[in-house]
Write an enzyme that holds these catalytic residues in place. Structure first.
Site, PDB file in Angstrom:
ATOM      1  N   TYR A  14       4.858 -13.279 -15.406  1.00 35.42           N
ATOM      2  CA  TYR A  14       3.872 -12.392 -14.759  1.00 35.42           C
ATOM      3  C   TYR A  14       2.458 -12.885 -15.058  1.00 35.42           C
ATOM      4  O   TYR A  14       1.632 -13.030 -14.158  1.00 35.42           O
ATOM      5  CB  TYR A  14       4.059 -10.960 -15.274  1.00 35.42           C
ATOM      6  CG  TYR A  14       3.093  -9.955 -14.673  1.00 35.42           C
ATOM      7  CD1 TYR A  14       3.220  -9.554 -13.343  1.00 35.42           C
ATOM      8  CD2 TYR A  14       2.061  -9.400 -15.438  1.00 35.42           C
ATOM      9  CE1 TYR A  14       2.337  -8.633 -12.793  1.00 35.42           C
ATOM     10  CE2 TYR A  14       1.183  -8.481 -14.889  1.00 35.42           C
ATOM     11  CZ  TYR A  14       1.323  -8.095 -13.573  1.00 35.42           C
ATOM     12  OH  TYR A  14       0.445  -7.182 -13.020  1.00 35.42           O
ATOM     13  N   ALA A  44       1.419 -15.837 -15.942  1.00 33.19           N
ATOM     14  CA  ALA A  44       1.132 -17.124 -15.283  1.00 33.19           C
ATOM     15  C   ALA A  44       0.836 -16.913 -13.798  1.00 33.19           C
ATOM     16  O   ALA A  44      -0.068 -17.536 -13.232  1.00 33.19           O
ATOM     17  CB  ALA A  44       2.306 -18.076 -15.472  1.00 33.19           C
ATOM     18  N   ILE A  90      -2.894   0.610 -15.677  1.00 27.55           N
ATOM     19  CA  ILE A  90      -3.114   1.636 -14.656  1.00 27.55           C
ATOM     20  C   ILE A  90      -1.854   2.479 -14.522  1.00 27.55           C
ATOM     21  O   ILE A  90      -0.729   1.951 -14.564  1.00 27.55           O
ATOM     22  CB  ILE A  90      -3.441   0.975 -13.283  1.00 27.55           C
ATOM     23  CG1 ILE A  90      -4.601  -0.034 -13.412  1.00 27.55           C
ATOM     24  CG2 ILE A  90      -3.750   2.033 -12.220  1.00 27.55           C
ATOM     25  CD1 ILE A  90      -5.916   0.540 -13.845  1.00 27.55           C
ATOM     26  N   SER A 119      -4.676  -9.380 -12.862  1.00 24.11           N
ATOM     27  CA  SER A 119      -4.373  -8.461 -13.976  1.00 24.11           C
ATOM     28  C   SER A 119      -5.092  -8.973 -15.229  1.00 24.11           C
ATOM     29  O   SER A 119      -5.368 -10.179 -15.329  1.00 24.11           O
ATOM     30  CB  SER A 119      -2.860  -8.468 -14.246  1.00 24.11           C
ATOM     31  OG  SER A 119      -2.576  -7.930 -15.527  1.00 24.11           O
ATOM     32  N   ASN A 149      -2.714  -7.055  -2.581  1.00 23.80           N
ATOM     33  CA  ASN A 149      -2.382  -6.203  -3.721  1.00 23.80           C
ATOM     34  C   ASN A 149      -0.893  -6.235  -4.079  1.00 23.80           C
ATOM     35  O   ASN A 149      -0.538  -6.005  -5.235  1.00 23.80           O
ATOM     36  CB  ASN A 149      -2.811  -4.758  -3.387  1.00 23.80           C
ATOM     37  CG  ASN A 149      -2.206  -3.747  -4.319  1.00 23.80           C
ATOM     38  OD1 ASN A 149      -2.666  -3.577  -5.447  1.00 23.80           O
ATOM     39  ND2 ASN A 149      -1.150  -3.057  -3.880  1.00 23.80           N
ATOM     40  N   ARG A 198       2.471   2.517  -2.403  1.00 24.91           N
ATOM     41  CA  ARG A 198       2.441   3.218  -3.699  1.00 24.91           C
ATOM     42  C   ARG A 198       1.292   2.714  -4.548  1.00 24.91           C
ATOM     43  O   ARG A 198       0.675   1.691  -4.242  1.00 24.91           O
ATOM     44  CB  ARG A 198       3.740   2.943  -4.480  1.00 24.91           C
ATOM     45  CG  ARG A 198       4.972   3.403  -3.806  1.00 24.91           C
ATOM     46  CD  ARG A 198       6.204   3.124  -4.641  1.00 24.91           C
ATOM     47  NE  ARG A 198       6.715   1.781  -4.485  1.00 24.91           N
ATOM     48  CZ  ARG A 198       6.988   0.966  -5.500  1.00 24.91           C
ATOM     49  NH1 ARG A 198       6.779   1.357  -6.737  1.00 24.91           N
ATOM     50  NH2 ARG A 198       7.466  -0.237  -5.280  1.00 24.91           N
ATOM     51  N   ALA A 252       0.820  -1.229   0.000  1.00 26.54           N
ATOM     52  CA  ALA A 252       0.000   0.000   0.000  1.00 26.54           C
ATOM     53  C   ALA A 252       0.845   1.267   0.000  1.00 26.54           C
ATOM     54  O   ALA A 252       0.305   2.366   0.076  1.00 26.54           O
ATOM     55  CB  ALA A 252      -0.934  -0.009   1.210  1.00 26.54           C
TER      56      ALA A 252
END
Ligand code: NAP
Length: 246
Positions: free
Chosen positions: A154, A156, A187, A141, A89, A14, A12
């Site tokens: 990434y 996978a 994003i 994602s 996250n 950034r 969290a």
């Protein structure tokens, strides 16, 4: 919803995690801000959120380390109480031709992006099951849904998160715990800071809404999934992506 509930947001300090932590703080939740190395940014967010009159703390942990995650959870429990909402996250990305990805790079991607979620879910679930209440939101994602060239490791790892979400949702649903996944499109965060202007323009052109998303766009979706308005939603993947992937 009881606004005295406690939320832990990993990664969290950034980007998307920062926006998610802020959204919960603005709505009166107790917020635990996790970071790995960027203490200055995490503490600056802590000061910002404290001014919103919510209870807030900063906690360092590399989510790929089970030991550090257990310490983090204990620390949140003793300062803010039981964790009611977990937002997984924290994550890393990486671009490389598949044939150039080393075993070490592959393992690091999975250790942080997937095993980190395993550690955090495993550590908070006993308290959620005891309370018969809990919400977990995992950040995947679009590349976990569709795959990205030169980002196989990434992609996978982000696909694994979707599998984890769906299976865990079935297992803990009877304990009144919802587990959902948010799969953001492109994003505007540090993660994309290496993309040049031309690439960003191309990505915008490929996006029906013609814009790059913001952390707030993702925070709104995460917040919705933890609200009473989403009480019948579990095991789902929601992808705020401007229409990039339909
Ligand atoms: P970011 O700006 O690079 O921020 C990453 C965050 O994760 C930072 O807070 C960082 O902490 C933390 N982190 C990294 N490794 C960690 C570890 N081992 N343990 C604990 N925390 C760690 O990334 P972002 O764009 O906000 O991405 C957040 C999530 O959204 C990631 O899971 C990413 O895969 C996903 N996502 C991003 C996009 C995008 O376009 N940006 C699109 C789809 C999905 P420090 O500051 O301490 O390093």
């Amino acid at each position: 919803m009881n606004t005295q509930k406690t939320v832990l947001v990993t990664g969290a300090s950034r980007g998307i995690g920062y926006a998610i932590a802020k959204k919960f703080a603005q709505n009166g939740f107790n917020v635990a801000i996790n970071y790995n190395v960027n203490r200055t940014a995490a503490e600056s967010l802590e000061r910002e959120l404290a001014s919103l009159q919510c209870r807030v703390m900063t906690v360092k942990a590399d989510v790929s380390s089970q030991e550090q995650v257990l310490y983090m959870i204990e620390s949140v429990n003793s300062h803010l109480g039981n964790i009611d909402i977990l937002v997984n996250n924290a994550g890393i990305a990486g671009q490389s031709l598949f044939t150039d990805i080393t075993t070490e790079e592959w393992d690091r991607m999975f250790d942080i992006n997937v095993k980190g979620m395993f550690h955090c879910c495993k550590a908070v679930l006993p308290q959620m099951i005891r309370n018969k209440w809990g919400k977990i939101v995992n950040i995947s994602s679009i590349w976990g849904l569709t795959g990205a060239s030169c980002e196989v490791h990434y992609s996978a790892s982000k696909a694994a998160i979707i599998g984890l979400t769906r299976a865990l949702a079935k297992e803990v649903g009877p304990s009144n715990i919802q587990v959902n996944c948010v799969a953001p499109g492109v994003i505007d965060t540090d993660m994309n800071s290496e993309l040049d202007d031309q690439t960003l323009d191309e990505l915008k052109e490929q996006t029906p809404l013609g814009i790059i998303g913001t952390g707030n766009d993702i925070a709104e979706t995460v917040y919705f999934l933890t609200s009473d308005n989403a009480k019948f939603i579990t095991g789902q993947v929601i992808s705020p992506n401007g229409g990039f992937l339909i």
